[in-house]
Scaffold this motif. Structure first.
Motif, PDB file in Angstrom:
ATOM      1  N   ILE A 213       0.840  -1.208   0.000  1.00 56.17           N
ATOM      2  CA  ILE A 213       0.000   0.000   0.000  1.00 56.17           C
ATOM      3  C   ILE A 213       0.870   1.251   0.000  1.00 56.17           C
ATOM      4  CG2 ILE A 213      -1.659   1.353   1.358  1.00 56.17           C
ATOM      5  CD1 ILE A 213      -2.789  -1.439   2.317  1.00 56.17           C
ATOM      6  N   ASN A 214       1.895   1.268   0.850  1.00 58.75           N
ATOM      7  CA  ASN A 214       2.800   2.418   0.916  1.00 58.75           C
ATOM      8  C   ASN A 214       3.532   2.649  -0.401  1.00 58.75           C
ATOM      9  OD1 ASN A 214       2.065   2.900   3.531  1.00 58.75           O
ATOM     10  ND2 ASN A 214       4.085   2.559   4.429  1.00 58.75           N
ATOM     11  N   ASP A 215       3.988   1.551  -1.026  1.00 60.12           N
ATOM     12  CA  ASP A 215       4.682   1.661  -2.311  1.00 60.12           C
ATOM     13  C   ASP A 215       3.744   2.167  -3.399  1.00 60.12           C
ATOM     14  OD1 ASP A 215       7.222   0.829  -1.464  1.00 60.12           O
ATOM     15  OD2 ASP A 215       6.690  -1.284  -1.632  1.00 60.12           O
ATOM     16  N   PHE A 216       2.472   1.731  -3.335  1.00 63.99           N
ATOM     17  CA  PHE A 216       1.476   2.190  -4.307  1.00 63.99           C
ATOM     18  C   PHE A 216       1.216   3.695  -4.132  1.00 63.99           C
ATOM     19  CE2 PHE A 216      -2.730   3.188  -5.862  1.00 63.99           C
ATOM     20  CZ  PHE A 216      -2.813   2.490  -7.057  1.00 63.99           C
ATOM     21  N   ILE A 217       1.024   4.116  -2.890  1.00 61.89           N
ATOM     22  CA  ILE A 217       0.768   5.539  -2.602  1.00 61.89           C
ATOM     23  C   ILE A 217       1.962   6.396  -3.016  1.00 61.89           C
ATOM     24  CG2 ILE A 217       0.421   7.240  -0.750  1.00 61.89           C
ATOM     25  CD1 ILE A 217      -1.154   4.992   0.747  1.00 61.89           C
ATOM     26  N   CYS A 218       3.153   5.949  -2.644  1.00 60.55           N
ATOM     27  CA  CYS A 218       4.383   6.680  -2.945  1.00 60.55           C
ATOM     28  C   CYS A 218       4.579   6.840  -4.460  1.00 60.55           C
ATOM     29  CB  CYS A 218       5.567   5.936  -2.332  1.00 60.55           C
ATOM     30  SG  CYS A 218       7.159   6.652  -2.727  1.00 60.55           S
ATOM     31  N   GLY A 219       4.490   5.725  -5.186  1.00 63.66           N
ATOM     32  CA  GLY A 219       4.646   5.760  -6.642  1.00 63.66           C
ATOM     33  C   GLY A 219       3.551   6.548  -7.313  1.00 63.66           C
ATOM     34  N   GLY A 220       2.320   6.373  -6.822  1.00 61.74           N
ATOM     35  CA  GLY A 220       1.175   7.072  -7.397  1.00 61.74           C
ATOM     36  C   GLY A 220       1.260   8.575  -7.255  1.00 61.74           C
ATOM     37  N   LEU A 221       1.594   9.049  -6.053  1.00 63.82           N
ATOM     38  CA  LEU A 221       1.724  10.491  -5.811  1.00 63.82           C
ATOM     39  C   LEU A 221       2.820  11.108  -6.674  1.00 63.82           C
ATOM     40  CD1 LEU A 221       1.338  10.724  -1.917  1.00 63.82           C
ATOM     41  CD2 LEU A 221      -0.275  11.566  -3.631  1.00 63.82           C
ATOM     42  N   LEU A 222       3.962  10.422  -6.729  1.00 70.41           N
ATOM     43  CA  LEU A 222       5.081  10.912  -7.534  1.00 70.41           C
ATOM     44  C   LEU A 222       4.727  10.936  -9.020  1.00 70.41           C
ATOM     45  CD1 LEU A 222       8.459   9.503  -6.175  1.00 70.41           C
ATOM     46  CD2 LEU A 222       7.964  11.856  -6.815  1.00 70.41           C
ATOM     47  N   GLY A 223       4.141   9.850  -9.491  1.00 70.95           N
ATOM     48  CA  GLY A 223       3.775   9.752 -10.899  1.00 70.95           C
ATOM     49  C   GLY A 223       2.770  10.814 -11.303  1.00 70.95           C
ATOM     50  N   ARG A 279      -4.671   8.895 -14.228  1.00 71.27           N
ATOM     51  CA  ARG A 279      -4.041   7.737 -14.874  1.00 71.27           C
ATOM     52  C   ARG A 279      -2.659   7.484 -14.301  1.00 71.27           C
ATOM     53  NH1 ARG A 279      -0.185   6.563 -18.268  1.00 71.27           N
ATOM     54  NH2 ARG A 279       0.370   8.760 -18.398  1.00 71.27           N
ATOM     55  N   SER A 280      -1.873   8.570 -14.135  1.00 74.08           N
ATOM     56  CA  SER A 280      -0.517   8.450 -13.584  1.00 74.08           C
ATOM     57  C   SER A 280      -0.542   7.973 -12.145  1.00 74.08           C
ATOM     58  CB  SER A 280       0.211   9.802 -13.665  1.00 74.08           C
ATOM     59  OG  SER A 280       0.394  10.188 -15.004  1.00 74.08           O
ATOM     60  N   LEU A 281      -1.551   8.433 -11.402  1.00 75.52           N
ATOM     61  CA  LEU A 281      -1.719   8.015 -10.005  1.00 75.52           C
ATOM     62  C   LEU A 281      -1.847   6.492  -9.941  1.00 75.52           C
ATOM     63  CD1 LEU A 281      -2.129   9.534  -7.209  1.00 75.52           C
ATOM     64  CD2 LEU A 281      -4.547   9.063  -7.519  1.00 75.52           C
ATOM     65  N   ILE A 282      -2.724   5.944 -10.795  1.00 76.83           N
ATOM     66  CA  ILE A 282      -2.933   4.489 -10.829  1.00 76.83           C
ATOM     67  C   ILE A 282      -1.723   3.791 -11.446  1.00 76.83           C
ATOM     68  CG2 ILE A 282      -4.380   2.645 -11.781  1.00 76.83           C
ATOM     69  CD1 ILE A 282      -6.673   4.821 -11.829  1.00 76.83           C
ATOM     70  N   SER A 283      -1.274   4.325 -12.586  1.00 83.22           N
ATOM     71  CA  SER A 283      -0.198   3.714 -13.362  1.00 83.22           C
ATOM     72  C   SER A 283       1.094   3.572 -12.567  1.00 83.22           C
ATOM     73  CB  SER A 283       0.048   4.557 -14.619  1.00 83.22           C
ATOM     74  OG  SER A 283       1.012   3.966 -15.437  1.00 83.22           O
ATOM     75  N   TRP A 284       1.561   4.692 -11.996  1.00 82.33           N
ATOM     76  CA  TRP A 284       2.819   4.658 -11.244  1.00 82.33           C
ATOM     77  C   TRP A 284       2.667   4.001  -9.877  1.00 82.33           C
ATOM     78  CZ3 TRP A 284       7.564   4.896 -12.914  1.00 82.33           C
ATOM     79  CH2 TRP A 284       7.773   5.432 -14.200  1.00 82.33           C
ATOM     80  N   GLY A 285       1.427   3.985  -9.366  1.00 81.29           N
ATOM     81  CA  GLY A 285       1.160   3.217  -8.155  1.00 81.29           C
ATOM     82  C   GLY A 285       1.368   1.734  -8.424  1.00 81.29           C
TER      83      GLY A 285
END
Length: 298
Positions: A213-223, A279-285
């Motif tokens: 979950i943390n990795d998804f949130i982190c990647g999603g926010l950045l993306g 899309r980036s939020l989901i994609s990079w998450g």
């Protein structure tokens, strides 16, 4: 002597198993797993988000509203929904393999041989990895053409699109290279530079699921943040790459043309950015969570 020899051998094994340390910095020699994890993360992401990417592309290219772009896809039919998925699948999987794997390898090499602050060394590694990704521009080029309904009558698949471009010379494959270079290096540096600090701000993970979950949130926010920041570059890239043959217009010239077409309004230039954000939020998450999950498994 035998005891001493055994001790020396033991020390040698222990020393080999430890990562090399440069001051306070730990430098790990990357194995192929970073490339593999990046590759798998990309495939997962493309399969899930491709239809959304198509809607976004239509908005970038024609400046239409979301509902109009969706209507265009509905008119194209279900048969054409995943038309053009092969180039992004090939390009994105290879790009992310390079992005994660080469970043780790270059970081390792540069940290060994440079005395600059770690943040600068790692930023340089990220920029170099991003610049290397630009070698795969032809795949982005073909993806653009296949997603543009104006070219539907010219070719029906990836192979035909590559053949059409070949008739115009090798340079035609790299149309739109400048915005890609301007996007890749800086976005990579920001992604790898901010990924750690953002994750540290999240609640501490104690299980695999909370790590995921943390990795998804982190990647999603950045993306999402980077996707919004570099959105105008992708608008210019889409316009440059939708052309086949003819004059190679410079980045500033194409940007000014789009700027005037869209009434010199920043909101019009960012049309489709909200969809790109989600899309980036989901994609990079998905990318970050999949990458980190696989890295822990291997």
């Amino acid at each position: 002597p035998r005891t001493s020899s055994m001790m020396d051998s033991k020390d040698l094994v222990l020393n080999k198993s430890k990562p090399d340390q440069v001051g306070h910095r730990i430098v790990k020699v990357s194995s192929g797993k970073h490339y593999f994890c990046g590759y798998c993360a990309a495939i997962t992401n493309v399969a899930v988000t491709f239809p959304v990417q198509k809607v976004l592309f239509r908005q970038q290219l024609y400046g239409v509203r979301t509902r109009d772009a969706v209507r265009q896809l509905q008119k194209d039919g279900l048969r054409n929904l995943y038309r053009g998925i092969l180039p992004p699948l090939m390009q994105k999987s290879t790009t992310l393999a390079i992005m994660f794997g080469l970043y780790e390898d270059l970081s390792s090499v540069l940290l060994r041989h440079m005395s600059a602050p770690e943040i600068l060394t790692r930023s340089l590694a990220a920029v170099l990895a991003g610049t290397t990704e630009a070698v795969l521009t032809p795949f982005e080029r073909v993806q653009t053409l296949l997603q543009d309904y104006k070219h539907h009558d010219k070719f029906t698949n990836t192979y035909q699109a590559f053949r059409v471009l070949r008739d115009h010379g090798a340079r035609e494959y790299y149309r739109g290279l400048v915005p890609i270079l301007l996007r890749n290096g800086p976005s990579n540096a920001l992604f790898f530079g901010l990924r750690g600090p953002i994750k540290q701000c999240l609640p501490e993970a104690t299980t695999y699921s909370t790590h995921l979950i943390n990795d998804f949130i982190c990647g999603g926010l950045l993306g999402a943040m980077l996707g919004f920041l570099f959105f105008p570059l992708n608008v210019v890239k889409a316009r440059m790459q939708s052309q086949i043959g003819g004059e190679f217009q410079s980045f500033p010239k194409v940007f000014m043309k789009i700027w005037l077409e869209r009434d010199r309004k920043l909101t019009h230039l960012f049309r489709g950015a909200h969809l790109n954000y989600h899309r980036s939020l989901i994609s990079w998450g998905i990318i970050n969570a999949t990458y980190e999950f696989l890295l822990k498994l291997l």
